[in-house]
Design a protein around this motif. Structure first.
Motif, PDB file in Angstrom:
ATOM      1  N   PRO A   7      29.408  18.467  49.698  1.00  0.00           N
ATOM      2  CA  PRO A   7      29.099  17.298  48.973  1.00  0.00           C
ATOM      3  C   PRO A   7      29.226  17.865  46.683  1.00  0.00           C
ATOM      4  N   PRO A   8      29.074  16.753  46.207  1.00  0.00           N
ATOM      5  CA  PRO A   8      29.264  16.919  44.636  1.00  0.00           C
ATOM      6  C   PRO A   8      27.423  16.974  44.075  1.00  0.00           C
ATOM      7  N   LEU A   9      27.299  18.230  43.159  1.00  0.00           N
ATOM      8  CA  LEU A   9      26.084  18.721  43.052  1.00  0.00           C
ATOM      9  C   LEU A   9      26.050  17.492  41.929  1.00  0.00           C
ATOM     10  N   PRO A  10      24.589  17.255  41.474  1.00  0.00           N
ATOM     11  CA  PRO A  10      24.282  16.945  40.725  1.00  0.00           C
ATOM     12  C   PRO A  10      24.857  17.141  39.336  1.00  0.00           C
ATOM     13  N   PRO A  11      25.469  15.907  38.442  1.00  0.00           N
ATOM     14  CA  PRO A  11      25.751  16.042  36.451  1.00  0.00           C
ATOM     15  C   PRO A  11      24.948  17.108  36.643  1.00  0.00           C
ATOM     16  N   GLY A  12      24.898  16.800  35.032  1.00  0.00           N
ATOM     17  CA  GLY A  12      24.059  17.443  34.176  1.00  0.00           C
ATOM     18  C   GLY A  12      24.224  19.502  33.699  1.00  0.00           C
ATOM     19  N   ASP A  13      23.110  19.367  32.878  1.00  0.00           N
ATOM     20  CA  ASP A  13      23.328  20.702  32.487  1.00  0.00           C
ATOM     21  C   ASP A  13      21.867  21.862  32.858  1.00  0.00           C
ATOM     22  N   ALA A  14      20.714  21.331  33.663  1.00  0.00           N
ATOM     23  CA  ALA A  14      19.556  21.519  33.919  1.00  0.00           C
ATOM     24  C   ALA A  14      19.865  22.789  34.934  1.00  0.00           C
ATOM     25  N   PRO A  15      19.716  23.629  34.845  1.00  0.00           N
ATOM     26  CA  PRO A  15      18.671  25.338  36.151  1.00  0.00           C
ATOM     27  C   PRO A  15      19.333  24.533  37.564  1.00  0.00           C
ATOM     28  N   LEU A  16      20.542  24.777  38.426  1.00  0.00           N
ATOM     29  CA  LEU A  16      20.599  24.461  39.343  1.00  0.00           C
ATOM     30  C   LEU A  16      19.803  25.859  40.069  1.00  0.00           C
ATOM     31  N   VAL A  17      18.753  24.211  41.259  1.00  0.00           N
ATOM     32  CA  VAL A  17      18.266  25.819  42.174  1.00  0.00           C
ATOM     33  C   VAL A  17      18.433  24.983  43.601  1.00  0.00           C
ATOM     34  N   LEU A  18      18.238  26.130  44.332  1.00  0.00           N
ATOM     35  CA  LEU A  18      19.058  25.757  45.682  1.00  0.00           C
ATOM     36  C   LEU A  18      17.531  26.236  46.726  1.00  0.00           C
ATOM     37  N   SER A  19      17.344  25.226  47.531  1.00  0.00           N
ATOM     38  CA  SER A  19      16.251  25.105  48.165  1.00  0.00           C
ATOM     39  C   SER A  19      16.589  24.991  49.226  1.00  0.00           C
ATOM     40  N   VAL A  20      16.133  26.202  50.434  1.00  0.00           N
ATOM     41  CA  VAL A  20      16.617  25.983  51.787  1.00  0.00           C
ATOM     42  C   VAL A  20      14.733  26.110  52.590  1.00  0.00           C
ATOM     43  N   PHE A  21      15.503  24.959  53.779  1.00  0.00           N
ATOM     44  CA  PHE A  21      14.645  24.522  54.548  1.00  0.00           C
ATOM     45  C   PHE A  21      15.146  24.682  55.711  1.00  0.00           C
ATOM     46  N   PRO A  22      14.092  25.395  57.150  1.00  0.00           N
ATOM     47  CA  PRO A  22      14.703  25.573  58.107  1.00  0.00           C
ATOM     48  C   PRO A  22      15.032  23.864  58.806  1.00  0.00           C
ATOM     49  N   SER A  23      14.251  22.866  57.951  1.00  0.00           N
ATOM     50  CA  SER A  23      14.052  21.996  58.305  1.00  0.00           C
ATOM     51  C   SER A  23      13.885  20.993  56.884  1.00  0.00           C
ATOM     52  N   PHE A  24      14.684  19.816  56.163  1.00  0.00           N
ATOM     53  CA  PHE A  24      13.463  19.171  55.412  1.00  0.00           C
ATOM     54  C   PHE A  24      13.123  17.069  56.224  1.00  0.00           C
ATOM     55  N   ALA A  25      13.372  17.632  57.212  1.00  0.00           N
ATOM     56  CA  ALA A  25      12.287  16.133  57.770  1.00  0.00           C
ATOM     57  C   ALA A  25      10.728  16.508  57.534  1.00  0.00           C
ATOM     58  N   VAL A  26       9.816  15.457  57.645  1.00  0.00           N
ATOM     59  CA  VAL A  26       8.658  14.712  56.605  1.00  0.00           C
ATOM     60  C   VAL A  26       7.739  16.947  57.177  1.00  0.00           C
ATOM     61  N   GLY A  27       7.648  17.173  56.598  1.00  0.00           N
ATOM     62  CA  GLY A  27       6.340  18.918  56.353  1.00  0.00           C
ATOM     63  C   GLY A  27       5.523  18.853  55.382  1.00  0.00           C
ATOM     64  N   GLY A  28       3.913  19.759  55.471  1.00  0.00           N
ATOM     65  CA  GLY A  28       3.673  20.116  54.405  1.00  0.00           C
ATOM     66  C   GLY A  28       4.653  20.719  53.373  1.00  0.00           C
ATOM     67  N   ALA A  29       5.204  21.693  53.908  1.00  0.00           N
ATOM     68  CA  ALA A  29       7.047  22.912  52.618  1.00  0.00           C
ATOM     69  C   ALA A  29       7.229  21.558  51.720  1.00  0.00           C
ATOM     70  N   GLN A  30       7.665  20.710  52.786  1.00  0.00           N
ATOM     71  CA  GLN A  30       8.849  19.733  52.262  1.00  0.00           C
ATOM     72  C   GLN A  30       8.101  18.430  51.243  1.00  0.00           C
ATOM     73  N   VAL A  31       6.632  18.327  52.143  1.00  0.00           N
ATOM     74  CA  VAL A  31       5.751  16.934  50.926  1.00  0.00           C
ATOM     75  C   VAL A  31       5.870  18.166  49.778  1.00  0.00           C
ATOM     76  N   ARG A  32       5.261  19.625  49.805  1.00  0.00           N
ATOM     77  CA  ARG A  32       4.853  20.301  48.514  1.00  0.00           C
ATOM     78  C   ARG A  32       5.773  20.106  47.047  1.00  0.00           C
ATOM     79  N   PHE A  33       7.297  20.344  48.266  1.00  0.00           N
ATOM     80  CA  PHE A  33       8.578  20.389  47.191  1.00  0.00           C
ATOM     81  C   PHE A  33       8.989  18.990  46.717  1.00  0.00           C
ATOM     82  N   CYS A  34       9.289  18.141  47.203  1.00  0.00           N
ATOM     83  CA  CYS A  34       9.153  16.627  46.991  1.00  0.00           C
ATOM     84  C   CYS A  34       8.449  16.297  45.755  1.00  0.00           C
ATOM     85  N   ALA A  35       6.536  17.107  45.308  1.00  0.00           N
ATOM     86  CA  ALA A  35       5.918  16.154  44.652  1.00  0.00           C
ATOM     87  C   ALA A  35       6.319  17.315  43.553  1.00  0.00           C
TER      88      ALA A  35
END
Length: 376
Positions: A7-35
């Motif tokens: 899928p197309p990456l977000p446009p812009g010049d800001a650094p791209l961070v690749l974050s890999v989760f076993p699941s991106f369902a709601v959970g502690g690590a995922q909620v922290r990432f969103c915050a």
């Protein structure tokens, strides 16, 4: 076989961070990432990999956060070597500035980063699944020891920090103890209360958890049945969804709890739900520094919990009688005084709020993670 188009990456010049989760369902690590992503907005662009294809936590990301979801970019069921090579292909195509991996389920992506050219890599560990609740598997210990030696490793609990030092034997300079934090303005005692419409009478015992095996919500139901047998009046709400829901609903009916129990399902913003609770209960087999306990504390709710991870030191000393062994009778014994005594609930809830304000401000957590992602 030609890989599917990304899928197309977000446009812009800001650094791209690749974050890999076993699941991106709601959970502690995922909620922290969103915050964290919400706090810094356009500071980074995000490519979020959900290895199981579940992306429900993305609804917590604000519109100003530039992100792209990659549901299941590597076919499931590959052997570790093939999974690592497939992950490496994705990394090469995206060319991120930094790689962030989460828990054992993403270890092949950490392995993929051992191949040159290496990215700046942050690995986060938030706890163990049900298959390691009773002890770590030797193969996984050895893999972490070998694969993560050159990575920065963030750990929210003292239990995990000790494991990284003593079992994984990672270099001390690479280990970062970063206690979880939360938005104390959002999770607070005053504010709107959810109308949960739980049937019955008496104080409301609540929990917020994915309905998965390691959360052992059957233990909570059995503890509640013991309270019912003792003649206590109470109501019960389980907020969250997951693969064990049907089993738990059947168990509640079998235990005679159906007329006082609400399975509320997934609630995107549970802050108002905490304020509707009189007692928060955690029944897990394994946790480290659970967000749900912190959120309940910050909301001024009394807590009874199984003695897992750092829960015993997260709560104030006065809560020690309500931190229980991992069996229904012990959890029921921790819950009973809170159900019976409104004044006790009020005192412990106030102490919980005070400790959350002192120890769990999310800004400290945000700054620590930002430094590691940026490589400062």
């Amino acid at each position: 076989m030609t890989p599917p188009a990304d899928p197309p990456l977000p446009p812009g010049d800001a650094p791209l961070v690749l974050s890999v989760f076993p699941s991106f369902a709601v959970g502690g690590a995922q909620v922290r990432f969103c915050a964290l992503a919400n706090r810094y907005g356009p500071r980074w662009r995000h490519a979020i990999v959900a290895l199981d294809g579940e992306t429900g936590c993305a609804e917590r990301l604000r519109p100003e956060v530039p992100f792209t979801l990659f549901p299941a970019p590597v076919p499931r069921g590959l052997d570790p070597l093939r999974a690592m090579l497939a992950a490496r292909q994705v990394i090469r195509r995206l060319r991120p500035a930094a790689l962030v991996t989460s828990n054992w389920g993403s270890i092949e992506w950490a392995m993929a980063n051992l191949l040159p050219p290496r990215l700046r890599h942050l690995h986060t560990e938030d706890g163990f699944g049900p298959d390691e609740a009773a002890g770590q598997k030797p193969r996984r210990v050895l893999t972490r020891r070998l694969v993560l030696r050159g990575s920065e490793v963030a750990l929210p609990s003292t239990v995990l920090l000790r494991a990284a030092r003593e079992a994984w034997r990672l270099p001390e300079a690479r280990l970062h103890h970063i206690p979880n934090g939360l938005d104390l303005a959002r999770f607070r005692p005053d504010g709107p209360r959810a109308d949960l419409a739980v049937p019955g009478e008496g104080p409301l015992i609540g929990t917020v958890a994915a309905l998965r095996a390691e959360k052992n919500l059957a233990r909570l139901l059995r503890a509640a049945a013991l309270l019912l047998d003792a003649g206590l009046a109470f109501r019960l709400v389980l907020i969250g969804d997951g693969p064990e829901r049907a089993m738990l609903e059947g168990l509640a009916d079998e235990l005679g709890l159906a007329d006082r129990t609400l399975f509320a399902g997934h609630v995107p913003d549970p802050a108002a739900a905490y304020r509707a609770m009189d007692v928060f209960a955690l029944s897990s087999d394994t946790e480290q520094m659970p967000f749900s306990v912190m959120e309940a504390m910050a909301s001024g709710v009394a807590v009874a919990a199984t003695d897992v991870g750092d829960v015993g030191v997260m709560l104030p000393p006065e809560a020690a009688p309500h931190v229980a062994a991992r069996d229904p009778a012990a959890l029921a014994a921790g819950l009973r005084p809170l159900v019976e005594d409104a004044a006790l609930r009020g005192r412990l809830g106030a102490l919980n709020r005070a400790k959350a304000k002192r120890d769990y401000d999310q800004e400290t957590m945000f700054r620590a993670y930002a430094r590691l992602i940026d490589g400062d």
